[in-house]
Design an enzyme around this catalytic site. Sequence first.
Site, PDB file in Angstrom:
ATOM      1  N   GLU A 256       0.789  -1.229   0.000  1.00 16.58           N
ATOM      2  CA  GLU A 256       0.000   0.000   0.000  1.00 16.58           C
ATOM      3  C   GLU A 256       0.825   1.284   0.000  1.00 16.58           C
ATOM      4  OE1 GLU A 256       0.365  -2.231   2.432  1.00 16.58           O
ATOM      5  OE2 GLU A 256       0.208  -1.372   4.432  1.00 16.58           O
ATOM      6  N   HIS A 280      -7.999  -4.124  -1.340  1.00 16.27           N
ATOM      7  CA  HIS A 280      -7.264  -4.194  -0.073  1.00 16.27           C
ATOM      8  C   HIS A 280      -6.237  -3.061   0.029  1.00 16.27           C
ATOM      9  CE1 HIS A 280      -5.313  -6.381   3.334  1.00 16.27           C
ATOM     10  NE2 HIS A 280      -4.228  -5.803   2.847  1.00 16.27           N
ATOM     11  N   GLU A 281      -5.400  -2.923  -0.969  1.00 18.86           N
ATOM     12  CA  GLU A 281      -4.352  -1.883  -0.896  1.00 18.86           C
ATOM     13  C   GLU A 281      -4.973  -0.489  -0.876  1.00 18.86           C
ATOM     14  OE1 GLU A 281      -1.851  -3.270   0.049  1.00 18.86           O
ATOM     15  OE2 GLU A 281      -2.126  -5.272  -0.799  1.00 18.86           O
ATOM     16  N   HIS A 284      -6.154   0.396   2.538  1.00 15.22           N
ATOM     17  CA  HIS A 284      -5.073   0.841   3.421  1.00 15.22           C
ATOM     18  C   HIS A 284      -4.886   2.373   3.392  1.00 15.22           C
ATOM     19  CE1 HIS A 284      -3.126  -2.599   5.250  1.00 15.22           C
ATOM     20  NE2 HIS A 284      -2.908  -3.219   4.110  1.00 15.22           N
ATOM     21  N   GLU A 303      -3.813  -4.562   9.284  1.00 19.85           N
ATOM     22  CA  GLU A 303      -4.247  -5.597   8.331  1.00 19.85           C
ATOM     23  C   GLU A 303      -5.641  -6.152   8.619  1.00 19.85           C
ATOM     24  OE1 GLU A 303      -2.868  -5.872   5.623  1.00 19.85           O
ATOM     25  OE2 GLU A 303      -0.884  -4.992   5.994  1.00 19.85           O
ATOM     26  N   ASP A 360       9.276 -10.109  10.027  1.00 16.32           N
ATOM     27  CA  ASP A 360       9.061 -10.955   8.842  1.00 16.32           C
ATOM     28  C   ASP A 360       8.803 -12.414   9.240  1.00 16.32           C
ATOM     29  OD1 ASP A 360       9.261  -8.931   6.927  1.00 16.32           O
ATOM     30  OD2 ASP A 360      11.444  -9.103   6.821  1.00 16.32           O
ATOM     31  N   TYR A 368      -4.517 -10.688   9.808  1.00 24.80           N
ATOM     32  CA  TYR A 368      -5.454 -10.372   8.725  1.00 24.80           C
ATOM     33  C   TYR A 368      -6.841 -10.942   9.017  1.00 24.80           C
ATOM     34  CZ  TYR A 368      -1.485  -9.138   5.653  1.00 24.80           C
ATOM     35  OH  TYR A 368      -0.394  -8.541   5.088  1.00 24.80           O
TER      36      TYR A 368
HETATM   37  N1  BES Z   1       1.015  -4.391   3.782  1.00 26.32           N
HETATM   38  C1  BES Z   1       0.795  -5.670   3.228  1.00 26.32           C
HETATM   39  C2  BES Z   1       2.048  -6.345   2.769  1.00 26.32           C
HETATM   40  C3  BES Z   1       3.132  -6.482   3.818  1.00 26.32           C
HETATM   41  C4  BES Z   1       2.834  -6.776   5.127  1.00 26.32           C
HETATM   42  C5  BES Z   1       4.455  -6.323   3.468  1.00 26.32           C
HETATM   43  C6  BES Z   1       3.856  -6.880   6.078  1.00 26.32           C
HETATM   44  C7  BES Z   1       5.453  -6.437   4.407  1.00 26.32           C
HETATM   45  C8  BES Z   1       5.155  -6.714   5.720  1.00 26.32           C
HETATM   46  C9  BES Z   1      -0.216  -5.624   2.088  1.00 26.32           C
HETATM   47  O1  BES Z   1      -1.224  -4.688   2.268  1.00 26.32           O
HETATM   48  C10 BES Z   1      -0.907  -6.944   2.035  1.00 26.32           C
HETATM   49  O2  BES Z   1      -1.520  -7.283   2.997  1.00 26.32           O
HETATM   50  N2  BES Z   1      -0.839  -7.652   0.924  1.00 26.32           N
HETATM   51  C11 BES Z   1      -1.541  -8.912   0.740  1.00 26.32           C
HETATM   52  C12 BES Z   1      -2.840  -8.648   0.005  1.00 26.32           C
HETATM   53  C13 BES Z   1      -3.997  -9.517   0.381  1.00 26.32           C
HETATM   54  C14 BES Z   1      -4.281  -9.602   1.853  1.00 26.32           C
HETATM   55  C15 BES Z   1      -5.242  -9.055  -0.363  1.00 26.32           C
HETATM   56  C16 BES Z   1      -0.641  -9.833  -0.056  1.00 26.32           C
HETATM   57  O3  BES Z   1       0.468  -9.436  -0.393  1.00 26.32           O
HETATM   58  O4  BES Z   1      -1.026 -10.963  -0.347  1.00 26.32           O
HETATM   59 ZN    ZN Z   2      -2.549  -5.248   3.816  1.00 24.32          ZN
END
Ligand code: BES
Ligand code: ZN
Length: 586
Positions: A256, A280-281, A284, A303, A360, A368
Amino acid sequence: MARVDPHSYFDDAQPRSTRWRLKLRVDFERKVLAGEVVLFFDGGASGVVDLDTKGLTIKHASAPFELASEEPILGSRLRLTLPAGTKDVTIAYETSPSAAGLQWLSPEQTEGKKKPFLFSQCQAIHARGVVPCQDSAGARIRYAAEIDVPEGLTAVMSAGPDGDAPGENGRHVFRFNMPQPIPSYLLALAVGELQGRDLSHRSRVWAEPATIEKAAWEFAGVESMIAKAEALFGPYDWDRYDMLVLPPSFPYGGMENPRMTFLTPTLLAGDRSLVDVVAHELAHSWTGNLVTNATAEHFWLNEGFTVWAERRILKALHGDEAAALGWAIGQRELEEALERFSDTPALTCLRTHLTGVDPDDAFSNIPYEKGARFVTALERAAGTKAFDEFVKAYMKRFRFQSITTETFYAFVEEKLPGLPAKVHASAWLDKPGLPAGAPRFVSARLDELNALADGWAAGRRPDPAALRQAPAAELVVFLQRLPRELSAADCAWLDANLKLNERGNYEILAQWLAIAAASGYEPAFPRLRALLSSVGRMKYVRPLYQALGKTPAGRALAREVFASAAPTYHALTRRAAESAMAKYPA
Ligand code: BES
Ligand code: ZN
């Protein structure tokens, strides 16, 4: 006060830099960013300021400094000592070629195959490998940047463009300005052969020339999503909503980055079936970017709220049945995550304690999907109308701030007295697993699909013609619910009747390949090899390496693919694959 974030040397009693000026040269030969950052201390500051760095070479600083030795998760503390009245500090530095927050792609790793590509991914704590900074979500900054790139390449950032001009010796300089205050993890940069295509008065999609047409078609509906989101959550506060489609090694589905969402090209299914990631993004922009988790220990605030928001947008656009399928797919993902973290149940609480834990490594679907169910529990107990008013008030009260779970809890109690107790909020927040009485999502179609999948073990087979044409989400629900390990004959039936190996929809393909991998079904191995050699999205890579661990032939394939593909993987993807393979029997 003191240090407030287990993942940062940021100390909220020290002077805070609220503005940066970045000047960076993108060096594809050496795989480094080199240049300087000016950290502004508006109004003047003095004394000790601790910054986060990781892998940076500090060449010079305009104030006395001391660089500590590197800690495994945090990196190296850079301690500045500011003389009285310091208004700004200039730090000249260079990044490391192995910075986890930057991936340098050779031309062969791009769609066009002619030009190199660079992209950043700073969340959760990789901004410190790009800029020396107070790398905690509680320290928001505005920034201006000048990015010097080889002629023929375009730079984009999580910021507004502020002009570009030819530089020296075949270079080109792009300027940016980000007037809204953001947490450092939302700093973003990408450089490559890029083209833009307008989708509405405030939205444009960027991609390599070879993909731009497909991308513009796939995301054409973005303006209607923005309109729905504004109706639900209040005005869009970031001026523009642009998107960038990255090369396939991008480790996430989407990120996002404000004004410039980063997206995996695996969303380009050709039928707009995966645009929930854009919802989703986009969501955010409110939950996460406007109201931000103070640290990774409150990640669910970002999330969980955003998954809930994403499904509200989906429901407004496509109705209850479509949203119910999203919840059902999420329920399976949640159950898998609870299973994966059964040895570390504390990580299945929403409010986590992460001292000594790499964010990580703590990452999972729990914040989520459990988070979204908690928000739904609040919504259902308050009534949708009252809760929607609450959400708007929440956005207004905390916009451009970074908050903790405890602040959120107190605000719910203030606006909707008694609500936290009514939903047993403390069980959701501070107890592992999913509380009994968690919200359920029902739909007639969902029941049918579940019955079809549950009949499999008893030997019943669905009508292939009906299922083959089913919307992508329905097929995903069905495949998710099948037994993980099937006979070769069962796998052959699925592939022949549902044409699974040929699918361009990665959600379907990944579900199918997980079954095929766990079943040691060798006719699917070429497709598995192809996917794992090109796609870096961890959501697909991790489960597929895990599933390959079930049979000797699968393990051999995994090791062979990893040996050849590892150099092309993003650092995070490599780590995810390695940790899956580390659990293989010897
Ligand atoms: N912000 C996240 C991605 C992220 C989280 C990167 C933690 C690094 C550390 C992003 O918004 C996300 O949740 N992406 C998901 C999308 C899905 C839930 C629709 C993905 O990458 O799958
Ligand atoms: Zn997210």
